[in-house]
Design an enzyme around this catalytic site. Sequence first.
Site, PDB file in Angstrom:
ATOM      1  N   LYS A  69       0.805  -1.218   0.000  1.00  0.00           N
ATOM      2  CA  LYS A  69       0.000   0.000   0.000  1.00  0.00           C
ATOM      3  C   LYS A  69       0.843   1.275   0.000  1.00  0.00           C
ATOM      4  CE  LYS A  69      -3.741  -0.116  -0.321  1.00  0.00           C
ATOM      5  NZ  LYS A  69      -4.917  -0.455  -1.180  1.00  0.00           N
TER       6      LYS A  69
HETATM    7  N1  PMP Z   1      -3.181  -7.412   1.552  1.00  0.00           N
HETATM    8  C1  PMP Z   1      -3.113  -6.567   2.588  1.00  0.00           C
HETATM    9  C2  PMP Z   1      -2.414  -7.017   3.825  1.00  0.00           C
HETATM   10  C3  PMP Z   1      -3.698  -5.288   2.509  1.00  0.00           C
HETATM   11  O1  PMP Z   1      -3.628  -4.451   3.558  1.00  0.00           O
HETATM   12  C4  PMP Z   1      -4.371  -4.914   1.321  1.00  0.00           C
HETATM   13  C5  PMP Z   1      -5.015  -3.564   1.213  1.00  0.00           C
HETATM   14  N2  PMP Z   1      -6.099  -3.357   2.057  1.00  0.00           N
HETATM   15  C6  PMP Z   1      -4.439  -5.836   0.269  1.00  0.00           C
HETATM   16  C7  PMP Z   1      -3.813  -7.067   0.416  1.00  0.00           C
HETATM   17  C8  PMP Z   1      -5.222  -5.567  -0.989  1.00  0.00           C
HETATM   18  O2  PMP Z   1      -4.723  -4.537  -1.788  1.00  0.00           O
HETATM   19  P1  PMP Z   1      -5.671  -3.617  -2.638  1.00  0.00           P
HETATM   20  O3  PMP Z   1      -6.283  -2.597  -1.739  1.00  0.00           O
HETATM   21  O4  PMP Z   1      -4.750  -2.991  -3.639  1.00  0.00           O
HETATM   22  O5  PMP Z   1      -6.730  -4.452  -3.302  1.00  0.00           O
END
Ligand code: PMP
Length: 364
Positions: A69
């Site tokens: 992120k």
């Molecule tokens: N894995 C973790 C540990 C996350 O914190 C997030 C984001 N909330 C994601 C995966 C998914 O990423 P995205 O928001 O880009 O879909």
Amino acid sequence: MSVLRSALRPLARSAATRAYATAATSRVVNGFVGAVGNTPLIRLNKVSEETGANILAKAEFMSPGGSIKDRAALYLVKDAEERGQLRPGGTVVEGTAGNTGIGLAHVCRARGYNCVIYMPDTQSQEKIDLLRMLGADVRPVPAVAFDNEMNYNHQARRYAESLDNAVWTNQFDNVANRNAHILTTGPEIWEQTGGNLDAFVAATGTGGTLAGITRYLVEKSEGRVESYLADPPGSVLYNLVENGRLEREGTGSITEGIGQGRVTENLKPDLELLSGAVHVPDAESIKMIYRLLDEEGLYVGASSALNVWAATEIAKKKGPGSTVVTVIADGAARYQARLFSRVWLESKGLLNAIPENLHHYITL
Ligand code: PMP
């Protein structure tokens, strides 16, 4: 020759040293922001051997803020700056389950902004503590659905609207998030594999990671690379991708930061490019956390373990010799009080999912 140079000479000559020199160590980058991205692509040896495929994982836990992120946080802030919504001394407000907030808190410190984070009160204490240590104003609020006005996202939006020189970065529906992956993660994967990959698979929270990487890889390969959603219990997206119904599959999950109850603006443009979805039970995710630790020495969070298990399923589908890429979104440290606690594992009915020979890792 100086003493230092002669001391370094044998080192510089050794093949081992050359082997360890990576792109990341061979250049100087500019501050926190310059260190985001360009993560290694790690071959997961044991699961690759087992499936006869190459299973490769983008090591986002090596990003300076500790997760994938960081990329979205940086592009969300840049977007606000470019639109003139954020001037020096301004405030970034976001609703986030944690990692976006951590990325934003770092970027805000590096760029001189205030950072206010609204989050559901179900999130791990480690993430809340870290945000506070990074100077963010953290506001845990009751975890209610998106259609409730007290949902953390709506509270974040309203607070930003009440301030001057402030922006609600809106990670779920601001496509600057997805653009971060079209412009950085996707091209990095393409370059690191030399375009030799058959499939990509990843879970979705906001959808930025999956959508952006999918868009880049599918277009760049002219449709040859397939992309799949990996989805935890409690999310509606597995059914949506597999049979067009916006219907929950299973109930809640131990995985934090992923699973979704709606189609976000980040996911919407690229949903049609997906070739399918893999539903991943929590028992498989938790087992893979312990396997990756034991087999590869990798200490990953639950969403990453879920991604790797889904990658093994796609590798079986694509067959021996195929290359499947996924993402290690973050490390386990943010969740260790839960993931490595016997009491917590028992309370979730997951103790038996972990093979007996790996029980010595349950140390809390
Ligand atoms: N894995 C973790 C540990 C996350 O914190 C997030 C984001 N909330 C994601 C995966 C998914 O990423 P995205 O928001 O880009 O879909």
